[in-house]
Design a protein around this motif. Structure first.
Motif, PDB file in Angstrom:
ATOM      1  N   THR A 244      29.403  40.841  45.023  1.00 12.13           N
ATOM      2  CA  THR A 244      29.625  39.439  45.389  1.00 12.13           C
ATOM      3  C   THR A 244      31.110  39.155  45.603  1.00 12.13           C
ATOM      4  O   THR A 244      31.494  38.491  46.575  1.00 12.13           O
ATOM      5  N   LEU A 245      31.954  39.654  44.700  1.00 11.95           N
ATOM      6  CA  LEU A 245      33.400  39.440  44.849  1.00 11.95           C
ATOM      7  C   LEU A 245      33.915  40.026  46.158  1.00 11.95           C
ATOM      8  O   LEU A 245      34.756  39.422  46.831  1.00 11.95           O
ATOM      9  N   THR A 246      33.387  41.186  46.544  1.00 13.09           N
ATOM     10  CA  THR A 246      33.823  41.809  47.792  1.00 13.09           C
ATOM     11  C   THR A 246      33.403  40.978  48.997  1.00 13.09           C
ATOM     12  O   THR A 246      34.181  40.794  49.948  1.00 13.09           O
ATOM     13  N   LEU A 247      32.178  40.462  48.981  1.00 11.29           N
ATOM     14  CA  LEU A 247      31.707  39.621  50.083  1.00 11.29           C
ATOM     15  C   LEU A 247      32.583  38.382  50.245  1.00 11.29           C
ATOM     16  O   LEU A 247      32.907  37.970  51.367  1.00 11.29           O
ATOM     17  N   ILE A 248      32.977  37.783  49.116  1.00 15.64           N
ATOM     18  CA  ILE A 248      33.794  36.564  49.187  1.00 15.64           C
ATOM     19  C   ILE A 248      35.247  36.906  49.522  1.00 15.64           C
ATOM     20  O   ILE A 248      35.902  36.216  50.318  1.00 15.64           O
ATOM     21  N   VAL A 276      46.110  43.731  40.223  1.00 14.43           N
ATOM     22  CA  VAL A 276      47.143  42.995  40.977  1.00 14.43           C
ATOM     23  C   VAL A 276      48.451  43.772  40.970  1.00 14.43           C
ATOM     24  O   VAL A 276      49.093  43.973  42.019  1.00 14.43           O
ATOM     25  N   ASP A 277      48.862  44.221  39.779  1.00 17.51           N
ATOM     26  CA  ASP A 277      50.133  44.945  39.658  1.00 17.51           C
ATOM     27  C   ASP A 277      50.112  46.246  40.453  1.00 17.51           C
ATOM     28  O   ASP A 277      51.159  46.710  40.923  1.00 17.51           O
ATOM     29  N   SER A 278      48.921  46.827  40.615  1.00 16.57           N
ATOM     30  CA  SER A 278      48.805  48.069  41.372  1.00 16.57           C
ATOM     31  C   SER A 278      48.740  47.834  42.878  1.00 16.57           C
ATOM     32  O   SER A 278      48.757  48.786  43.660  1.00 16.57           O
ATOM     33  N   GLY A 279      48.649  46.575  43.261  1.00 15.65           N
ATOM     34  CA  GLY A 279      48.531  46.262  44.675  1.00 15.65           C
ATOM     35  C   GLY A 279      47.140  46.486  45.226  1.00 15.65           C
ATOM     36  O   GLY A 279      46.935  46.504  46.442  1.00 15.65           O
ATOM     37  N   SER A 280      46.169  46.674  44.334  1.00 16.00           N
ATOM     38  CA  SER A 280      44.800  46.931  44.777  1.00 16.00           C
ATOM     39  C   SER A 280      44.091  45.660  45.229  1.00 16.00           C
ATOM     40  O   SER A 280      43.171  45.712  46.062  1.00 16.00           O
ATOM     41  N   ILE A 281      44.497  44.517  44.649  1.00 14.81           N
ATOM     42  CA  ILE A 281      44.008  43.212  45.086  1.00 14.81           C
ATOM     43  C   ILE A 281      45.194  42.260  45.113  1.00 14.81           C
ATOM     44  O   ILE A 281      46.279  42.580  44.607  1.00 14.81           O
ATOM     45  N   ASP A 282      45.004  41.099  45.721  1.00 19.75           N
ATOM     46  CA  ASP A 282      46.050  40.089  45.773  1.00 19.75           C
ATOM     47  C   ASP A 282      45.862  39.065  44.672  1.00 19.75           C
ATOM     48  O   ASP A 282      44.769  38.922  44.105  1.00 19.75           O
ATOM     49  N   VAL A 283      46.933  38.322  44.395  1.00 25.52           N
ATOM     50  CA  VAL A 283      46.851  37.290  43.357  1.00 25.52           C
ATOM     51  C   VAL A 283      45.743  36.298  43.673  1.00 25.52           C
ATOM     52  O   VAL A 283      44.996  35.865  42.787  1.00 25.52           O
ATOM     53  N   GLU A 284      45.586  35.934  44.938  1.00 29.50           N
ATOM     54  CA  GLU A 284      44.559  34.949  45.291  1.00 29.50           C
ATOM     55  C   GLU A 284      43.150  35.459  44.985  1.00 29.50           C
ATOM     56  O   GLU A 284      42.229  34.672  44.781  1.00 29.50           O
ATOM     57  N   ASP A 285      42.977  36.788  44.925  1.00 30.97           N
ATOM     58  CA  ASP A 285      41.658  37.325  44.608  1.00 30.97           C
ATOM     59  C   ASP A 285      41.280  37.069  43.154  1.00 30.97           C
ATOM     60  O   ASP A 285      40.093  37.051  42.817  1.00 30.97           O
TER      61      ASP A 285
END
Length: 326
Positions: A244-248, A276-285
């Protein structure tokens, strides 16, 4: 002499005839001695079975497309017939225990260890029982959330918004049970597995479905989801949550509220700050979900989110969250 017919004949019987038709009887053995054996060979061959009654044929690889359609259509038809537009979808571990059950199992684990001091298996069983006793409070949270949703809208008969779960035990059972005890309709999406499972007993008859394909089951979870609530869970819960998180995140579907119940549990399961710190997702995620500890907080948060979004939990737009609509 010509037989006189009535001007308007009587309607024919829809099935019966006064005279049989030629194909209603096999060819006579007097005409062909091997008729019976040949007919038996023809009619017992799988090719002679009517396609919609030929289970072996329906399960061949070439008919997979039709099976996918059926997996979708049967549940869809029933949900429409019950006037269900939106669902609060609740995921959670099958291993969540009712508090009373967890308490009895903890007492039994203490008894076993006392009878077998130092036994590693008994020690591990006690640790698990203690942990399950601690987590059993989330069964109560799921139960209360189901009750709150069941009592929402215009009362229990208002099926525009219902609880939907995977239909199994544990956290899923808790949410279905709360809605059931509030007198509301409640939905379960079971999946056929090599080891047989039973639906929990709090689902509405006619609203518990068995899916062959996980993909179609996931589609139905998302199609009417007005919110996702994840109680503590394992692989299955994580699968649905991250899907679900990926779809959104990718905006494949419009955003919906995602509530993780039990902040300490979920922060132990996955470290979102590390991602976030690893750059794998963004803060907005990290803003795609939030934590709650009680059913009241989760339900209030869902309603507040929809108010801020300008969306209604009780409108008739059943396609509002269907990633297949395009």
């Amino acid at each position: 002499m010509t037989r006189r017919r009535p001007e308007i004949p009587q309607p024919a019987h829809p099935i019966e005839r006064r005279e049989s038709l030629p194909w209603e009887h096999p060819k006579s053995p007097e005409e062909e001695a091997e008729v019976a054996a040949r007919l038996q060979a023809i009619m017992q061959d799988p090719s002679y079975v009517q396609p919609d009654r030929d289970v072996d044929f329906l399960h061949t690889d070439t008919v997979r497309g039709l099976r996918l359609q059926l997996d979708y259509l049967k549940a869809e038809q029933a949900l429409v017939a019950h006037n269900i537009h939106h669902c609060i979808v609740v995921f959670g571990s099958t291993r969540l225990r009712e508090p009373d059950t967890a308490r009895r199992q903890l007492a039994a684990a203490h008894h076993d260890l006392a009878a077998h001091p130092g036994d590693p298996r008994c020690e591990r069983a006690l640790r698990l029982a203690e942990r399950r006793m601690e987590l059993s409070r989330y069964y109560a949270v799921g139960h209360e959330l189901g009750r709150l949703v069941g009592k929402a809208g215009n009362g229990p008969e208002d099926s525009r918004l219902v609880i939907m779960t995977g239909g199994g035990p544990g956290g899923m059972e808790a949410a279905n049970r709360g809605a059931f005890e509030a007198g509301a309709k409640t939905v379960g999406l079971n999946i056929t597995l090599p080891r047989e499972q039973y639906p929990n007993p709090y689902l509405t008859p006619g609203l518990c479905f068995q899916f062959h394909y996980f993909a179609l089951r996931k589609l139905h979870f998302m199609k009417r989801a007005a919110a996702i609530v994840a109680l503590p869970g394992g692989f299955g819960t994580l699968d649905e949550l991250f899907g679900t998180l990926t779809l959104i995140q990718t905006r494949k579907v419009p955003p919906i509220p995602i509530v993780l119940v039990g902040e300490a549990y979920w922060r132990s399961v996955f470290d979102v700050d590390f991602l976030v710190d690893s750059g794998s997702i963004d803060v907005e995620d990290t803003e795609l979900f939030w934590y709650a500890e009680t059913a009241e907080d989760a339900w209030a948060g869902i309603r507040a989110w929809h108010k801020a979004n300008g969306s209604s939990l009780f409108n008739g737009d059943s396609d509002g969250h269907d990633e297949t609509r395009k």
